[in-house]
Design a protein around this motif. Structure first.
Motif, PDB file in Angstrom:
ATOM      1  N   ILE A   5       0.849  -1.185   0.000  1.00  0.00           N
ATOM      2  CA  ILE A   5       0.000   0.000   0.000  1.00  0.00           C
ATOM      3  C   ILE A   5       0.883   1.232   0.000  1.00  0.00           C
ATOM      4  N   ALA A   6       0.693   2.100  -0.999  1.00  0.00           N
ATOM      5  CA  ALA A   6       1.509   3.312  -1.089  1.00  0.00           C
ATOM      6  C   ALA A   6       1.176   4.246   0.060  1.00  0.00           C
ATOM      7  N   LEU A   7       2.202   4.794   0.674  1.00  0.00           N
ATOM      8  CA  LEU A   7       2.033   5.737   1.771  1.00  0.00           C
ATOM      9  C   LEU A   7       2.309   7.148   1.265  1.00  0.00           C
ATOM     10  N   PRO A   8       1.772   8.153   1.921  1.00  0.00           N
ATOM     11  CA  PRO A   8       1.938   9.532   1.436  1.00  0.00           C
ATOM     12  C   PRO A   8       3.390   9.962   1.265  1.00  0.00           C
ATOM     13  N   ALA A   9       4.285   9.450   2.118  1.00  0.00           N
ATOM     14  CA  ALA A   9       5.679   9.893   2.069  1.00  0.00           C
ATOM     15  C   ALA A   9       6.467   9.257   0.934  1.00  0.00           C
ATOM     16  N   GLY A  10       5.819   8.424   0.121  1.00  0.00           N
ATOM     17  CA  GLY A  10       6.524   7.756  -0.960  1.00  0.00           C
ATOM     18  C   GLY A  10       7.005   6.369  -0.570  1.00  0.00           C
ATOM     19  N   ALA A  11       6.769   5.990   0.675  1.00  0.00           N
ATOM     20  CA  ALA A  11       7.135   4.652   1.133  1.00  0.00           C
ATOM     21  C   ALA A  11       5.977   3.699   0.887  1.00  0.00           C
ATOM     22  N   MET A  12       6.278   2.410   0.921  1.00  0.00           N
ATOM     23  CA  MET A  12       5.250   1.373   0.870  1.00  0.00           C
ATOM     24  C   MET A  12       5.325   0.564   2.155  1.00  0.00           C
ATOM     25  N   ALA A  13       4.227  -0.085   2.487  1.00  0.00           N
ATOM     26  CA  ALA A  13       4.175  -0.896   3.707  1.00  0.00           C
ATOM     27  C   ALA A  13       3.782  -2.319   3.353  1.00  0.00           C
ATOM     28  N   SER A  14       4.495  -3.289   3.895  1.00  0.00           N
ATOM     29  CA  SER A  14       4.199  -4.698   3.689  1.00  0.00           C
ATOM     30  C   SER A  14       3.726  -5.315   4.998  1.00  0.00           C
TER      31      SER A  14
END
Length: 208
Positions: A5-14
């Motif tokens: 899932i794309a996060l606002p800061a440009g990171a993704m979370a698994s």
């Protein structure tokens, strides 16, 4: 294969990375040196890199991934964490030797890659580990599900294997003994197998 899932800061979370970080950290803490350099292969979203470099401040941690999207996520997590021992991600591809670093490391960590890549990637991983772990005792740590002759395959792993092969016939759970034999041909000896949650295992190899 969790959805990222794309996060606002440009990171993704698994979600998988969140679930397995602590059990893996327990194994790494027990077997990694207190100080040294670690190369993480197929670091994915980057949450493991942050979690492990935070918990193991004496180790200089270098994540890597061939995917530009993954490296962008790793960079975002790295910027947020602001850790002096967490390096920018490398564009390392186990299938492309020209991307491999020439520096030496004390350990190589590879989590959940071998079954989600062609066998040639595992061959590349072992050749890479032999090269970047020049000193006897250097650690290669693998985590994930395997087929093991002496252990009945869990129904969940059987279904997972089928889903992987449906996505790409070159993917799928590997035979542990074949992985061990390949590692041995690259001067890496299996020293420990540990059962992990959700029918995964940790395999520890040492450079001979």
């Amino acid at each position: 294969m969790d959805t990222l899932i794309a996060l606002p800061a440009g990171a993704m979370a698994s979600p998988a990375a969140v679930r397995n970080a602590e059990p893996i950290l327990q194994r790494l803490r027990a077997h990694l040196p207190n100080t040294g350099r670690v190369l993480e292969i197929a670091a994915g979203a980057g949450q493991h890199a942050v979690a492990f470099s935070t918990a193991l401040p004496g180790l200089d941690w270098t994540p890597s991934d061939p995917s530009p999207e993954a490296r962008a996520s790793i960079a975002a997590w790295t910027a947020e964490a602001d850790l002096s021992n967490l390096q920018p991600p490398l564009a390392l591809d186990c299938l492309d030797e020209t991307t491999w670093p020439h520096a030496s490391f004390d350990a190589v960590v590879c989590i959940n890659m071998i079954h989600i890549s062609p066998w040639a990637a595992t061959e590349g991983l072992m050749a890479l580990a032999e090269r970047v772990l020049p000193r006897p005792g250097g650690l290669l740590y693998l985590y994930g599900p395997y087929r093991e002759a002496e252990v009945a395959l869990a129904p969940s792993n059987e279904a997972f294997d089928a889903s992987l092969k449906a996505r790409d016939p070159a993917w799928g759970l590997r035979d542990r003994d074949e992985v061990v034999a390949l590692a041995r041909s690259h001067c890496l000896a299996l020293t420990l197998r540990t059962e992990m949650p959700a029918n995964n295992v940790s395999l520890l190899f040492r450079r001979t």
